[in-house]
Design a protein around this motif. Structure first.
Motif, PDB file in Angstrom:
ATOM      1  N   GLY A  21      -7.442  62.710  -0.049  1.00 48.80           N
ATOM      2  CA  GLY A  21      -7.106  61.349  -0.449  1.00 48.80           C
ATOM      3  C   GLY A  21      -6.578  60.523   0.703  1.00 48.80           C
ATOM      4  O   GLY A  21      -6.553  60.956   1.848  1.00 48.80           O
ATOM      5  N   SER A  22      -6.162  59.343   0.390  1.00 41.61           N
ATOM      6  CA  SER A  22      -5.625  58.439   1.416  1.00 41.61           C
ATOM      7  C   SER A  22      -4.237  58.885   1.838  1.00 41.61           C
ATOM      8  O   SER A  22      -3.487  59.412   1.024  1.00 41.61           O
ATOM      9  CB  SER A  22      -5.533  57.017   0.859  1.00 41.61           C
ATOM     10  OG  SER A  22      -6.779  56.580   0.424  1.00 41.61           O
ATOM     11  N   THR A  27      -1.035  51.841   1.394  1.00 37.85           N
ATOM     12  CA  THR A  27      -0.472  51.541   0.081  1.00 37.85           C
ATOM     13  C   THR A  27      -1.447  50.814  -0.840  1.00 37.85           C
ATOM     14  O   THR A  27      -1.147  50.642  -2.009  1.00 37.85           O
ATOM     15  CB  THR A  27       0.811  50.703   0.232  1.00 37.85           C
ATOM     16  OG1 THR A  27       0.483  49.508   0.948  1.00 37.85           O
ATOM     17  CG2 THR A  27       1.876  51.479   0.984  1.00 37.85           C
ATOM     18  N   ILE A  28      -2.599  50.397  -0.321  1.00 36.46           N
ATOM     19  CA  ILE A  28      -3.578  49.730  -1.178  1.00 36.46           C
ATOM     20  C   ILE A  28      -4.444  50.785  -1.860  1.00 36.46           C
ATOM     21  O   ILE A  28      -4.615  51.890  -1.359  1.00 36.46           O
ATOM     22  CB  ILE A  28      -4.461  48.746  -0.382  1.00 36.46           C
ATOM     23  CG1 ILE A  28      -5.261  49.482   0.696  1.00 36.46           C
ATOM     24  CG2 ILE A  28      -3.628  47.623   0.210  1.00 36.46           C
ATOM     25  CD1 ILE A  28      -6.340  48.663   1.344  1.00 36.46           C
TER      26      ILE A  28
END
Length: 105
Positions: A21-22, A27-28
């Protein structure tokens, strides 16, 4: 890696980067890809060089039905890593760069 070094699981581990994942610093919301895995993967560029070398060293030991896909991953990572490594010192270069991807297929 030296020539007598057998690639370790850490060198070749892909599940962690495919489904990581990111990073928390982003935070977007990154929407999932339309096709392929709903997960977003990432690999820090500092880890890409050792991974590329390890993948190449084990390629002939991989199931022949999976070699094409692994070679595609090797070539993609190698291109991104080479550009990143060659760009050190450029205005755009950052030590903490990661490559983001999704698995399609």
């Amino acid at each position: 890696m030296t020539e007598d070094h057998e690639p370790s699981r850490d060198d070749t581990e892909t599940a962690q980067c495919f489904f990581s994942g990111s990073p928390s610093e982003i935070t977007i919301h990154i929407p999932p890809p339309v096709e392929g895995s709903p997960e977003i993967g990432r690999r820090p560029m500092q880890q890409a060089g050792p991974a590329i070398k390890a993948y190449r060293e084990v390629l002939d030991r991989i199931d022949p039905d999976l070699r094409y896909e692994l070679n595609e991953l090797i070539e993609a990572l190698d291109g991104w890593y080479s550009e990143w490594a060659d760009g050190e010192g450029s205005f755009w270069w950052a030590e903490d760069t990661s490559v983001f991807f999704s698995v399609v297929g």
